[in-house]
Design a protein around this motif. Structure first.
Motif, mmCIF file in Angstrom:
data_model
loop_
_atom_site.group_PDB
_atom_site.id
_atom_site.type_symbol
_atom_site.label_atom_id
_atom_site.label_comp_id
_atom_site.label_asym_id
_atom_site.label_seq_id
_atom_site.Cartn_x
_atom_site.Cartn_y
_atom_site.Cartn_z
ATOM 1 N N VAL A 194 0.849 -1.194 0.000
ATOM 2 C CA VAL A 194 0.000 0.000 0.000
ATOM 3 C C VAL A 194 0.879 1.236 0.000
ATOM 4 O O VAL A 194 2.060 1.190 0.361
ATOM 5 N N VAL A 195 0.287 2.354 -0.416
ATOM 6 C CA VAL A 195 0.992 3.630 -0.502
ATOM 7 C C VAL A 195 0.774 4.403 0.800
ATOM 8 O O VAL A 195 -0.365 4.737 1.150
ATOM 9 N N LEU A 196 1.858 4.674 1.509
ATOM 10 C CA LEU A 196 1.789 5.462 2.740
ATOM 11 C C LEU A 196 1.771 6.945 2.395
ATOM 12 O O LEU A 196 2.366 7.368 1.394
ATOM 13 N N LEU A 197 1.092 7.740 3.241
ATOM 14 C CA LEU A 197 0.906 9.162 2.980
ATOM 15 C C LEU A 197 1.361 10.013 4.157
ATOM 16 O O LEU A 197 1.299 9.574 5.308
ATOM 17 N N VAL A 243 3.012 11.063 -1.138
ATOM 18 C CA VAL A 243 3.582 9.745 -0.887
ATOM 19 C C VAL A 243 4.678 9.842 0.169
ATOM 20 O O VAL A 243 5.568 10.691 0.083
ATOM 21 N N ALA A 244 4.585 8.956 1.168
ATOM 22 C CA ALA A 244 5.583 8.916 2.234
ATOM 23 C C ALA A 244 6.287 7.563 2.290
ATOM 24 O O ALA A 244 7.049 7.304 3.210
ATOM 25 N N GLY A 245 6.033 6.709 1.306
ATOM 26 C CA GLY A 245 6.652 5.388 1.273
ATOM 27 C C GLY A 245 5.622 4.330 0.927
ATOM 28 O O GLY A 245 4.509 4.630 0.492
ATOM 29 N N THR A 246 6.013 3.075 1.112
ATOM 30 C CA THR A 246 5.100 1.959 0.906
ATOM 31 C C THR A 246 5.282 0.977 2.053
ATOM 32 O O THR A 246 6.282 1.021 2.780
ATOM 33 N N ALA A 247 4.299 0.085 2.198
ATOM 34 C CA ALA A 247 4.376 -0.942 3.231
ATOM 35 C C ALA A 247 3.584 -2.151 2.770
ATOM 36 O O ALA A 247 2.678 -2.033 1.930
ATOM 37 N N ALA A 248 3.920 -3.306 3.294
ATOM 38 C CA ALA A 248 3.170 -4.514 2.989
ATOM 39 C C ALA A 248 1.760 -4.386 3.551
ATOM 40 O O ALA A 248 1.582 -4.033 4.718
ATOM 41 N N PRO A 256 1.571 0.749 -5.385
ATOM 42 C CA PRO A 256 2.491 1.806 -5.811
ATOM 43 C C PRO A 256 2.507 1.932 -7.332
ATOM 44 O O PRO A 256 2.699 0.943 -8.042
ATOM 45 N N GLY A 257 2.248 3.143 -7.839
ATOM 46 C CA GLY A 257 2.257 3.383 -9.274
ATOM 47 C C GLY A 257 1.027 2.900 -10.015
ATOM 48 O O GLY A 257 0.957 3.032 -11.232
ATOM 49 N N GLU A 258 0.033 2.354 -9.310
ATOM 50 C CA GLU A 258 -1.170 1.831 -9.968
ATOM 51 C C GLU A 258 -2.235 2.922 -10.047
ATOM 52 O O GLU A 258 -2.628 3.472 -9.016
ATOM 53 N N PRO A 266 -2.648 14.289 -3.350
ATOM 54 C CA PRO A 266 -1.624 14.364 -4.401
ATOM 55 C C PRO A 266 -1.064 12.999 -4.805
ATOM 56 O O PRO A 266 -0.727 12.788 -5.970
ATOM 57 N N ALA A 267 -0.982 12.068 -3.876
ATOM 58 C CA ALA A 267 -0.468 10.738 -4.186
ATOM 59 C C ALA A 267 -1.307 10.030 -5.239
ATOM 60 O O ALA A 267 -0.794 9.202 -5.997
ATOM 61 N N ALA A 268 -2.606 10.347 -5.305
ATOM 62 C CA ALA A 268 -3.465 9.712 -6.293
ATOM 63 C C ALA A 268 -3.066 10.097 -7.709
ATOM 64 O O ALA A 268 -3.215 9.308 -8.647
ATOM 65 N N PHE A 269 -2.530 11.304 -7.876
ATOM 66 C CA PHE A 269 -2.098 11.737 -9.216
ATOM 67 C C PHE A 269 -0.814 11.015 -9.605
ATOM 68 O O PHE A 269 -0.598 10.732 -10.782
ATOM 69 N N LEU A 270 0.033 10.721 -8.645
ATOM 70 C CA LEU A 270 1.259 9.997 -8.955
ATOM 71 C C LEU A 270 0.952 8.573 -9.389
ATOM 72 O O LEU A 270 1.698 7.977 -10.161
ATOM 73 N N ALA A 271 -0.170 8.035 -8.904
ATOM 74 C CA ALA A 271 -0.552 6.685 -9.278
ATOM 75 C C ALA A 271 -1.193 6.662 -10.647
ATOM 76 O O ALA A 271 -1.297 5.623 -11.273
ATOM 77 N N SER A 272 -1.689 7.800 -11.119
ATOM 78 C CA SER A 272 -2.466 7.837 -12.361
ATOM 79 C C SER A 272 -1.586 7.845 -13.592
ATOM 80 O O SER A 272 -0.471 8.258 -13.556
#
Length: 194
Positions: A4-7, A13-18, A70-72, A188-194
């Protein structure tokens, strides 16, 4: 392993985690989505979360929820989740509550999400729901469901669904006519995924 995308507090985006490790008593803020799917009769497909789920087992909620990887892109994640969870094909996907955010707790496990809300339609009936995700699917008329949730008389509803219904109610009685939400209000993280 699903991630998942951490915020941060601004939705960056602040990172990712399982995903399997992110929900606990100090769940970090992360990106998610909720989707309300209406069938060919205009009824909402409501689901009861599997009793085996680690978070909020057995509660009634909107059609499905999930997390973009991430990136989806969000729309890709939503279509993926509809197929995975409900064996369901959806269309006419549109954003309605871009800025929805919530925090909720059950049994010492917290949800902590920026969770844009979408609406979609289907001419399908759910095929073979994933039993690890869904115990039951029920088609309900939107207005009586909305009224029961707002009155606090729908038993066992998820806290995020209750909050979302409160925010959806001012959009009007007919979900087909709900105005689309402003995508500029997405995290803003949603735009990075788009």
């Amino acid at each position: 392993m699903e991630r998942v995308v951490l915020l941060d507090e601004t939705g960056q985006v602040a990172g990712t985690a399982a995903k399997a490790e992110v929900h606990h008593d100090a769940t970090p803020l992360h990106l998610a989505f909720s989707c309300y799917v209406f069938d060919g009769r205009g009824d909402l497909l409501l689901t009861r979360r599997a009793s085996s789920k680690a978070t909020f087992p057995g509660v009634w909620t909107n059609t499905f929820c999930g997390h973009p990887g991430p990136g989806e892109p969000l729309d890709t994640a939503i279509l993926r989740r509809a197929r995975q969870e409900l064996d369901l094909e959806i269309d006419a996907l549109r954003l309605v509550l871009p800025g929805f955010r919530y925090r909720a707790e059950q049994g010492g496990v917290f949800e902590n999400e920026m969770c844009p809300v979408f609406v979609a339609h289907t001419s399908d009936v759910p095929g073979d729901p994933d039993p690890t995700e869904v115990d039951e699917v029920r088609a309900v008329a939107w207005e009586p469901f909305r009224d029961d949730v707002l009155a606090g008389t729908w038993p066992g509803i998820s806290p995020w669904c209750a909050d979302q219904v409160r925010d959806l109610a001012p959009l009007g009685p007919d979900p087909v006519r709900w105005a689309p939400g402003d995508p500029r209000a997405l995290p803003p993280a949603a735009f990075l995924a788009s």
